[in-house]
Motif scaffolding. Structure first.
Motif, PDB file in Angstrom:
ATOM      1  N   ARG A   1      63.219  54.732  29.323  1.00  0.00           N
ATOM      2  CA  ARG A   1      63.681  54.592  30.256  1.00  0.00           C
ATOM      3  C   ARG A   1      64.386  55.086  30.631  1.00  0.00           C
ATOM      4  O   ARG A   1      64.679  56.188  32.148  1.00  0.00           O
ATOM      5  N   GLU A   2      65.483  55.532  30.167  1.00  0.00           N
ATOM      6  CA  GLU A   2      66.680  55.848  30.704  1.00  0.00           C
ATOM      7  C   GLU A   2      66.287  57.877  30.851  1.00  0.00           C
ATOM      8  O   GLU A   2      67.324  58.259  31.690  1.00  0.00           O
ATOM      9  N   LEU A   3      65.712  57.970  29.909  1.00  0.00           N
ATOM     10  CA  LEU A   3      65.182  59.743  29.427  1.00  0.00           C
ATOM     11  C   LEU A   3      64.773  59.818  30.759  1.00  0.00           C
ATOM     12  O   LEU A   3      64.360  61.218  31.730  1.00  0.00           O
ATOM     13  N   SER A   4      63.224  59.303  31.712  1.00  0.00           N
ATOM     14  CA  SER A   4      62.996  59.108  32.872  1.00  0.00           C
ATOM     15  C   SER A   4      63.623  59.379  33.687  1.00  0.00           C
ATOM     16  O   SER A   4      63.708  60.272  35.177  1.00  0.00           O
ATOM     17  N   VAL A   5      64.942  58.217  33.716  1.00  0.00           N
ATOM     18  CA  VAL A   5      65.590  57.871  35.158  1.00  0.00           C
ATOM     19  C   VAL A   5      66.512  59.750  35.008  1.00  0.00           C
ATOM     20  O   VAL A   5      66.903  59.853  36.628  1.00  0.00           O
ATOM     21  N   ILE A   6      67.289  59.875  34.313  1.00  0.00           N
ATOM     22  CA  ILE A   6      67.515  60.949  34.310  1.00  0.00           C
ATOM     23  C   ILE A   6      67.366  62.895  34.257  1.00  0.00           C
ATOM     24  O   ILE A   6      67.579  63.782  34.528  1.00  0.00           O
ATOM     25  N   GLU A   7      65.361  62.181  34.022  1.00  0.00           N
ATOM     26  CA  GLU A   7      64.293  63.171  34.660  1.00  0.00           C
ATOM     27  C   GLU A   7      64.630  64.344  32.981  1.00  0.00           C
ATOM     28  O   GLU A   7      64.595  65.343  33.235  1.00  0.00           O
ATOM     29  N   TYR A   8      64.724  63.844  32.035  1.00  0.00           N
ATOM     30  CA  TYR A   8      64.231  64.532  31.041  1.00  0.00           C
ATOM     31  C   TYR A   8      63.692  64.518  30.491  1.00  0.00           C
ATOM     32  O   TYR A   8      63.161  65.513  29.868  1.00  0.00           O
ATOM     33  N   ILE A   9      62.338  63.255  30.513  1.00  0.00           N
ATOM     34  CA  ILE A   9      60.961  63.628  30.669  1.00  0.00           C
ATOM     35  C   ILE A   9      59.975  63.245  31.792  1.00  0.00           C
ATOM     36  O   ILE A   9      61.056  62.826  32.806  1.00  0.00           O
ATOM     37  N   GLU A  10      59.072  63.608  32.070  1.00  0.00           N
ATOM     38  CA  GLU A  10      58.603  63.231  33.138  1.00  0.00           C
ATOM     39  C   GLU A  10      57.855  61.561  32.935  1.00  0.00           C
ATOM     40  O   GLU A  10      57.869  60.943  32.189  1.00  0.00           O
ATOM     41  N   PRO A  11      58.090  61.244  34.279  1.00  0.00           N
ATOM     42  CA  PRO A  11      57.546  59.640  34.747  1.00  0.00           C
ATOM     43  C   PRO A  11      56.540  59.446  33.842  1.00  0.00           C
ATOM     44  O   PRO A  11      55.657  59.924  32.958  1.00  0.00           O
ATOM     45  N   VAL A  12      56.906  58.223  32.299  1.00  0.00           N
ATOM     46  CA  VAL A  12      56.798  57.677  31.809  1.00  0.00           C
ATOM     47  C   VAL A  12      54.278  56.085  32.662  1.00  0.00           C
ATOM     48  O   VAL A  12      55.115  56.518  33.064  1.00  0.00           O
TER      49      VAL A  12
END
Length: 295
Positions: free
Chosen positions: A69-80
């Protein structure tokens, strides 16, 4: 010493980069466990503990899902999305990880959880303090996997060997009815058969099965198995265990002309699910944040 709670964000990004930027959660768990530089051992990733109420759970899953979730928040991964693979964004693929996460990124992640906590409090949604309750979707590591491995570890040696032969049969190996079904302890192998490749080449396959409770399969065991393979003139080996393999065992498995495919406890669960071996798939749903947001 047991697992210490920690962030998995950097390990997830590094694992995704190593495999081209897209992978399932299950694959990422395995990549992180296998990478000696990830900061997490196999036991860290997969070891289970018992909660105060008697249920078993894997602490690493809790941190892994928070980190997703944190990686999604900082836009390192696409929406989960539930059940979907994790995909790196352009930022996730190219950003320098030397000082990751930065102070700004950490502030964004902290703000996300604080906002989520406030929204849930407004809706009087109880957030349990027990580690068995994961506030983030856990799509791949579920209770049935834990139960499956628990039951396999209670099999008799003969039953586990029979299970191993059934598993490799599903993988495309034809068991030799005369040489392929042996009693526990005989000849040092637990199965023998043939695999026909797409080029119509038939390969002789030896099978070894070890029903361990906690002990890892070590290099000498792989070396011994390879020696037995020579006696059977087997060109290929499959070694199946309910636990895991040491790094040296993994290295030994791919050395020389005769390689050995290693199937650990987690891969057993993958194959049981893939071939639906005495399991029934169950579909369920959980409510997304949409239902908890105020207009």
């Amino acid at each position: 010493m047991g697992y210490k709670r920690t962030s998995v964000t950097k390990a997830i990004v590094q694992a995704l980069r190593s495999i081209g930027g897209i992978a399932s959660r299950e694959k990422l768990h395995t990549l992180i466990a296998d990478d000696e530089n990830s900061g997490f051992s196999y036991k860290d990733v997969f070891e289970k503990v018992t909660s105060r109420n008697g249920n078993q759970y894997t602490p690493f899953n809790f941190d892994f899902n928070f980190s997703v979730r944190e990686l999604s928040v900082i836009e390192y991964i696409e929406p989960v999305h539930r059940g979907a693979s994790l995909v790196l964004t352009e930022l996730g693929r190219t950003a320098d990880l030397t000082h990751f996460p930065s102070a700004e990124q950490q502030a964004k992640m902290t703000a996300y959880w604080e906002n989520k906590k406030q929204r849930r409090a407004q809706k009087q949604v109880e957030v349990a303090s027990d580690d068995t309750v994961d506030p983030v979707d856990d799509d791949d590591i579920t209770d049935w996997r834990i139960q499956l491995l628990q039951q396999l570890k209670q099999f008799s040696p003969a039953k586990f060997e029979s299970f191993a032969r059934m598993l490799v049969s599903q993988m495309g190996v034809t068991i030799d009815k005369n040489r392929g079904i042996v009693q526990s302890g005989d000849h040092g192998i637990d199965g023998y058969g043939y695999f026909e490749s797409n080029e119509f080449r038939t390969i002789r396959v030896a099978i070894q099965a070890k029903r361990y409770t906690d002990t890892a399969v070590s290099e000498p065991e792989i070396d011994k198995f390879k020696g037995v393979m020579d006696g059977f003139n087997a060109e290929y080996g499959i070694f199946i265990t309910t636990t895991y393999f040491t790094p040296k065992a993994k290295a030994k498995a791919v050395q020389g002309n005769r390689t050995v495919t290693l199937v650990d406890g987690q891969r057993i669960a993958d194959l049981v699910a893939q071939y639906e071996l005495y399991v029934q798939p169950v579909q369920s749903y959980t409510l997304d944040d949409y239902y908890f947001e105020q207009d």
